[in-house]
Write an enzyme that holds these catalytic residues in place. Structure first.
Site, PDB file in Angstrom:
ATOM      1  N   ASP A 134       7.745 -13.567   0.565  1.00 27.17           N
ATOM      2  CA  ASP A 134       7.041 -12.453  -0.081  1.00 27.17           C
ATOM      3  C   ASP A 134       8.073 -11.421  -0.538  1.00 27.17           C
ATOM      4  O   ASP A 134       9.221 -11.425  -0.097  1.00 27.17           O
ATOM      5  CB  ASP A 134       6.045 -11.773   0.871  1.00 27.17           C
ATOM      6  CG  ASP A 134       4.909 -11.066   0.138  1.00 27.17           C
ATOM      7  OD1 ASP A 134       3.803 -11.640   0.043  1.00 27.17           O
ATOM      8  OD2 ASP A 134       5.136  -9.945  -0.372  1.00 27.17           O
ATOM      9  N   TYR A 149      -4.505 -10.042 -15.703  1.00 25.87           N
ATOM     10  CA  TYR A 149      -4.787 -10.936 -14.576  1.00 25.87           C
ATOM     11  C   TYR A 149      -5.515 -12.190 -15.073  1.00 25.87           C
ATOM     12  O   TYR A 149      -5.169 -13.311 -14.712  1.00 25.87           O
ATOM     13  CB  TYR A 149      -5.601 -10.188 -13.515  1.00 25.87           C
ATOM     14  CG  TYR A 149      -5.811 -10.981 -12.240  1.00 25.87           C
ATOM     15  CD1 TYR A 149      -4.736 -11.350 -11.436  1.00 25.87           C
ATOM     16  CD2 TYR A 149      -7.091 -11.372 -11.843  1.00 25.87           C
ATOM     17  CE1 TYR A 149      -4.926 -12.079 -10.267  1.00 25.87           C
ATOM     18  CE2 TYR A 149      -7.297 -12.093 -10.676  1.00 25.87           C
ATOM     19  CZ  TYR A 149      -6.207 -12.446  -9.897  1.00 25.87           C
ATOM     20  OH  TYR A 149      -6.408 -13.182  -8.735  1.00 25.87           O
TER      21      TYR A 149
HETATM   22  N1  LIG Z   1      -8.539 -12.220  -2.784  1.00 29.04           N
HETATM   23  C1  LIG Z   1      -9.241 -12.747  -3.770  1.00 29.04           C
HETATM   24  O1  LIG Z   1     -10.420 -12.462  -3.963  1.00 29.04           O
HETATM   25  C2  LIG Z   1      -8.581 -13.732  -4.696  1.00 29.04           C
HETATM   26  C3  LIG Z   1      -9.374 -14.430  -5.591  1.00 29.04           C
HETATM   27  C4  LIG Z   1      -8.786 -15.327  -6.455  1.00 29.04           C
HETATM   28  C5  LIG Z   1      -7.433 -15.525  -6.415  1.00 29.04           C
HETATM   29  N2  LIG Z   1      -6.657 -14.841  -5.542  1.00 29.04           N
HETATM   30  C6  LIG Z   1      -5.220 -15.097  -5.537  1.00 29.04           C
HETATM   31  O2  LIG Z   1      -4.825 -15.496  -4.254  1.00 29.04           O
HETATM   32  C7  LIG Z   1      -3.470 -15.134  -4.036  1.00 29.04           C
HETATM   33  C8  LIG Z   1      -3.357 -14.372  -2.734  1.00 29.04           C
HETATM   34  O3  LIG Z   1      -4.144 -13.222  -2.848  1.00 29.04           O
HETATM   35  P1  LIG Z   1      -4.524 -12.240  -1.641  1.00 29.04           P
HETATM   36  O4  LIG Z   1      -5.888 -11.787  -1.923  1.00 29.04           O
HETATM   37  O5  LIG Z   1      -4.194 -12.835  -0.344  1.00 29.04           O
HETATM   38  O6  LIG Z   1      -3.615 -10.942  -1.734  1.00 29.04           O
HETATM   39  P2  LIG Z   1      -2.670 -10.370  -2.813  1.00 29.04           P
HETATM   40  O7  LIG Z   1      -3.102 -10.826  -4.131  1.00 29.04           O
HETATM   41  O8  LIG Z   1      -2.542  -8.945  -2.656  1.00 29.04           O
HETATM   42  O9  LIG Z   1      -1.334 -11.047  -2.263  1.00 29.04           O
HETATM   43  C9  LIG Z   1      -0.347 -11.405  -3.067  1.00 29.04           C
HETATM   44  C10 LIG Z   1       0.957 -11.350  -2.287  1.00 29.04           C
HETATM   45  O10 LIG Z   1       1.947 -11.677  -3.233  1.00 29.04           O
HETATM   46  C11 LIG Z   1       3.048 -10.824  -3.040  1.00 29.04           C
HETATM   47  N3  LIG Z   1       3.757 -10.682  -4.315  1.00 29.04           N
HETATM   48  C12 LIG Z   1       3.293 -10.060  -5.424  1.00 29.04           C
HETATM   49  N4  LIG Z   1       4.225 -10.075  -6.383  1.00 29.04           N
HETATM   50  C13 LIG Z   1       5.311 -10.723  -5.862  1.00 29.04           C
HETATM   51  C14 LIG Z   1       6.590 -11.045  -6.355  1.00 29.04           C
HETATM   52  N5  LIG Z   1       6.950 -10.705  -7.602  1.00 29.04           N
HETATM   53  N6  LIG Z   1       7.439 -11.719  -5.550  1.00 29.04           N
HETATM   54  C15 LIG Z   1       7.077 -12.085  -4.291  1.00 29.04           C
HETATM   55  N7  LIG Z   1       5.878 -11.794  -3.755  1.00 29.04           N
HETATM   56  C16 LIG Z   1       5.010 -11.106  -4.538  1.00 29.04           C
HETATM   57  C17 LIG Z   1       2.458  -9.492  -2.585  1.00 29.04           C
HETATM   58  O11 LIG Z   1       3.434  -8.707  -1.897  1.00 29.04           O
HETATM   59  C18 LIG Z   1       1.308  -9.952  -1.707  1.00 29.04           C
HETATM   60  O12 LIG Z   1       1.697 -10.071  -0.360  1.00 29.04           O
HETATM   61  C19 LIG Z   1      -3.034 -14.349  -5.256  1.00 29.04           C
HETATM   62  O13 LIG Z   1      -2.346 -15.200  -6.151  1.00 29.04           O
HETATM   63  C20 LIG Z   1      -4.355 -13.907  -5.859  1.00 29.04           C
HETATM   64  O14 LIG Z   1      -4.240 -13.677  -7.251  1.00 29.04           O
HETATM   65  C21 LIG Z   1      -7.203 -13.938  -4.673  1.00 29.04           C
END
Ligand SMILES: NC(=O)c1ccc[n+]([C@@H]2O[C@H](COP(=O)([O-])OP(=O)(O)OC[C@H]3O[C@@H](n4cnc5c(N)ncnc54)[C@H](O)[C@@H]3O)[C@@H](O)[C@H]2O)c1
Length: 251
Positions: free
Chosen positions: A38, A155
């Site tokens: 991360d 997004y």
């Molecule tokens: N939570 C939802 O409802 C949902 C729904 C559909 C898709 N997603 C996808 O699931 C994945 C995980 O989402 P989540 O909800 O657990 O939390 P989130 O989207 O906040 O987590 C993403 C993580 O990625 C890390 N990150 C972001 N940019 C980065 C970079 N440039 N380099 C390294 N790390 C980086 C962040 O620090 C964070 O810990 C994401 O790709 C998100 O788009 C989430």
């Protein structure tokens, strides 16, 4: 009895919170050696050391940092079997009018959700190719298949791009024994942004959202992790280029 992922080496990005953490934990329970990654070094370290995982803090949007991370895994284990690109999300942004989107905001979302998945797949695939085995799983979204509940244009565009990348990598890397698939989660309360989004719906909006889900419940990060482990398994070797919606069914 051996565990299903015994000896498998896995890199999971996005492990400072939510879905990435749930995926890393499921792999660890299933016997894999887990490298958790991360950008948020402090939260990542706390998680990884609590669970005895390796931690790699770097920016997935930077090609050189992605390649260095894979080299480090190679030095430590000489292999990488499974790559899960879960880093991404909305980078603290909220939806707004088209006219207000800045280049910096647009690129921040693309770097996290698309660039990282490509640079890591690029570096990982040469290591996977050496063993004629690899599994790449991208965490897309319902926003990769239709307009986003978040209303964030970048997004939606980035997740659609990730869906396209999944299909192209499947074609390009399949001959090397590497499959590439994506999981498209529905709304999961997994981080501060989704908690804010949930609150903003209000009681009526929340009830409407749940009424539109066939199973009549919100999903959990673990629901998403289970689908990832399915694509990562030995038994999924003839499944590639697929996008699996994990959203409880959607009306
Ligand atoms: N939570 C939802 O409802 C949902 C729904 C559909 C898709 N997603 C996808 O699931 C994945 C995980 O989402 P989540 O909800 O657990 O939390 P989130 O989207 O906040 O987590 C993403 C993580 O990625 C890390 N990150 C972001 N940019 C980065 C970079 N440039 N380099 C390294 N790390 C980086 C962040 O620090 C964070 O810990 C994401 O790709 C998100 O788009 C989430």
């Amino acid at each position: 009895m051996t565990s299903p992922f015994d000896q498998r080496v896995v890199l999971v990005t996005g492990c400072a919170q939510g879905i990435g953490q749930a995926i890393a934990l499921e792999f660890q329970r299933a016997g894999a050696v887990v490298f958790a990654a991360d950008l948020d070094a402090a939260a990542l370290k706390a998680f990884a050391s609590r669970h005895g995982m390796h931690d790699l803090a770097f920016n997935v949007g930077d090609q050189a940092q992605c390649h260095q991370a894979i080299e480090q895994i190679s030095r430590q284990t000489s292999r990488l079997d499974i790559l899960v690109n879960a880093a991404g999300g909305v980078r603290g942004q909220v939806g707004g009018p088209v006219a207000n989107v800045t280049p910096a905001a647009w690129h921040a979302i693309f770097e996290a959700n698309v660039d990282g998945a490509f640079w890591l797949s690029q570096a990982a695939s040469s290591l996977m190719q050496a063993k004629s085995f690899g599994r790449i799983i991208n965490i897309a979204s319902g926003a990769g298949l239709r307009p986003s509940l978040t209303g964030i244009q970048a997004y939606t565009a980035a997740k659609h791009a990730l869906v396209g990348l999944t299909k192209q990598l499947s074609q390009d890397l399949g001959p090397m024994g590497i499959t590439c698939n994506a999981v498209a989660p529905g709304f999961v309360r997994s981080n501060p942004s989704t908690e804010k989004q949930w609150e903003a719906y209000g009681a009526d909006g929340q009830a409407r959202l749940i009424a539109g889900i066939h199973t009549r419940r919100l999903g959990t990060a673990q629901d998403i992790a289970h689908a990832v482990l399915f694509f990562a398994s030995e038994q999924s070797g003839w499944i590639s280029g697929q996008i699996l919606s994990v959203d409880g069914g959607r009306s």
